[in-house]
Design an enzyme around this catalytic site. Structure first.
Site, short mmCIF file in Angstrom:
data_model
loop_
_atom_site.label_atom_id
_atom_site.label_comp_id
_atom_site.label_asym_id
_atom_site.label_seq_id
_atom_site.Cartn_x
_atom_site.Cartn_y
_atom_site.Cartn_z
N ARG A 200 39.01 -93.03 99.72
CA ARG A 200 38.67 -93.36 101.12
C ARG A 200 37.61 -94.53 101.27
O ARG A 200 37.75 -95.44 102.28
CB ARG A 200 37.93 -91.92 101.68
N LYS B 122 35.17 -94.47 107.20
CA LYS B 122 33.89 -94.11 107.23
C LYS B 122 32.82 -95.54 107.39
O LYS B 122 32.42 -95.69 106.38
CB LYS B 122 33.52 -93.14 105.98
N GLU C 5 37.80 -85.36 117.11
CA GLU C 5 36.86 -84.32 116.13
C GLU C 5 35.39 -84.63 116.71
O GLU C 5 35.40 -84.80 117.93
CB GLU C 5 36.82 -85.28 114.77
#
Ligand SMILES: *Cc1c(COP(=O)(O)O)cnc(C)c1O
Length: 341
Positions: free
Chosen positions: A82, A184, A220
């Protein structure tokens, strides 16, 4: 190995300086060999790219002690992957995935005295991050970067049991369509700070963000993915290109299917259907699952049948199974648990 003298069960979620951290520098098109250092301070130019244009990305994972006394980390290869995806989207050099996992191991090994004992609920939180460090004033990516990992012990997320939380449908957006919601990056958090402070002032624990394009679909919260349970025990999680792919959520979907024999669905979830779900939870590394009892939407309330006292029964089974796998009480799927010798 002597542990540090810390009251593990009463630790909060704050920064505590540990003995060693890892740093590798990228310069002239290459990463150096990397090393563990003691200095926790970073010196950089006032014009560093990270300070002016927020070129920074991060990860979060935990090291902890299993029932049989092993120190382990959970699926660090997925954090490596990620971070590499985040780097590509942010015009940063990829830190090789095998080196990421090796650096995680080095940091845990060097800070073993800070890994909380089994049964305390505390863990050693690891924060890998990367940022552009050379001076940049005309807008462009940096040319020099640092990849770092520090560790900090954190307390049990739920002290005295997981109580369901109340969240609100936010009037702010978290991520634009085709934006950076799926990586992220610190910038996604910078712009969510006002929204979370506002929600807290109004008495809510968290925000539910809807898709910025149509404001009809569930995305989210600021730092956790949604899981819903239907009235016939199916697990549903929202699918969207602007959601951060939570490793906890992806693991829970496997647990639901392979361990609990439940049907799982990753699909678009319209806010209109949320009132028909039986249970709702937020998934992320910190809490694994935080149960949601109530959602407030501009004067209307959705109260889940599971109530405000405890986790819903299916959420609880998911939580117990995944934490059982993590803590070595239940056999893990191959490759999920990395032992640090
Ligand atoms: C980190 C993060 C999550 C949770 O991901 P995990 O890998 O499960 O910890 C969810 N949403 C956002 C926006 C995040 O930054």
């Amino acid at each position: 190995m002597d542990k540090k003298n810390i009251d593990w069960s009463n630790l909060g979620f704050g920064y505590i300086k540990t003995d060693k951290r890892y740093v590798s520098a990228y310069k002239n098109g290459a990463w150096d060999e990397g090393q563990l250092i003691e200095d926790d301070m970073i010196t950089m130019s006032e014009c560093a790219c990270v300070l002016q244009y927020s070129q920074t990305i991060f990860e979060g994972l935990k090291a902890y002690t299993t029932q049989d006394g092993k120190i382990v980390v959970f699926r660090p290869d997925l954090n490596a992957e990620r971070l590499a995806n985040s780097a590509r989207r942010m015009e940063m050099p990829v830190f090789p995935e095998d080196r990421f996992v090796d650096a995680v191991e080095q940091v845990v090994r060097a800070n073993k005295a800070f890994v909380p004992p089994y049964g305390t609920g505390a863990t050693l939180y690891l924060r890998p991050y990367m940022f552009g460090i050379n001076p940049v004033i005309g807008v462009k990516p940096a040319e020099e970067f640092q990849f770092r990992i520090f560790a900090t012990p954190v307390g049990p997320y739920f002290k005295g049991g997981a109580k369901p939380i109340t969240i609100k449908v936010s009037d702010f957006d978290r991520a634009a369509p085709h934006g950076t919601g799926n990586i992220k990056a610190g910038l996604n958090y910078a712009m969510s700070l006002h929204a979370i402070v506002t929600a807290h002032k109004e008495g809510f624990d968290e925000n539910m963000y809807l898709d910025a394009g149509s404001r009809t679909k569930v995305e989210e919260t600021g730092g956790a993915n949604f899981l819903f349970v239907t009235k016939d025990n199916k697990i549903v999680t929202p699918k969207s290109d602007s959601i951060l792919p939570s490793i906890t959520r992806r693991s829970l979907m496997v647990v639901a299917k392979e361990y609990l024999g439940l049907e799982v669905e990753e699909r678009e979830v319209y806010f209109d259907e949320v009132k028909d779900f039986a249970e709702c939870g937020l998934c992320g590394t910190a809490a694994v699952i935080s149960p949601v009892g109530k959602i407030y939407d501009h004067g209307n309330e959705i109260c889940f049948p599971s109530g405000m006292e405890e986790m819903g029964p299916v959420t609880k089974k998911l939580y117990d199974t995944l934490t059982g796998i993590q803590m070595g009480r239940i056999e893990a799927p191959k490759g999920w648990i990395k032992v640090i010798d």
